[in-house]
Enzyme design. Sequence first.
Site, PDB file in Angstrom:
ATOM      1  N   ASP A 116       0.872  -1.176   0.000  1.00 44.79           N
ATOM      2  CA  ASP A 116       0.000   0.000   0.000  1.00 44.79           C
ATOM      3  C   ASP A 116       0.902   1.217   0.000  1.00 44.79           C
ATOM      4  OD1 ASP A 116      -2.405  -1.412   0.007  1.00 44.79           O
ATOM      5  OD2 ASP A 116      -2.409  -1.587   2.182  1.00 44.79           O
ATOM      6  N   ASP A 134      -6.532  -1.140  -5.000  1.00 45.19           N
ATOM      7  CA  ASP A 134      -7.668  -0.911  -4.094  1.00 45.19           C
ATOM      8  C   ASP A 134      -8.665   0.075  -4.704  1.00 45.19           C
ATOM      9  OD1 ASP A 134      -6.350  -2.521  -2.227  1.00 45.19           O
ATOM     10  OD2 ASP A 134      -5.446  -0.808  -1.202  1.00 45.19           O
TER      11      ASP A 134
END
Length: 176
Positions: A116, A134
Amino acid sequence: MIGYAAMTAILAAVDQGAKYWIDQQEAEGFPRPVKHTKDRVWLYHNQNRGFPFGFLKEQEKLVRTLPLVLISGLGGIFCYLLPKKGHRAEKLGLSLLLGGAVSNLIDRYWRGYVVDYVNLRFGWMKKVVLNLGDILVALGSLLLLTAQIAGDAKEALAAKKEQKAAISVNKMENIC
């Protein structure tokens, strides 16, 4: 037909490229703001071993297997829809969703965690670090949901028109 599949692969590759680039950076350089964003976008290098927000990170087998099963099912639906005419919103939604999901799945199996790397400093998003995958999963899901709601509304409207037509025919038959 090939355009949607190619888009899926390209989106997954772009996210993988961004993750690779993040992985090549010195850890001391994170977090940091992205230039020219007025400190609204920051780069991070987080390793998420679970589902969103690290949920179930201690359940490694589940965290790897469940997405594989879901992606396989969605991929089957995608392959079923590709040769069919129409269904553009569903094809686009699945393309976005699968592009992001496949990229994160690659991370789970190749790295053992999902990288991330971006934080959007707006409202509640200030506390969330995510990746392009995402974002694509969220956008694809939203598009699929919108297409489903629109399709249901269209069917309900058609049924209502059909019902009114049947009532009119019955009234005409009763008059005659």
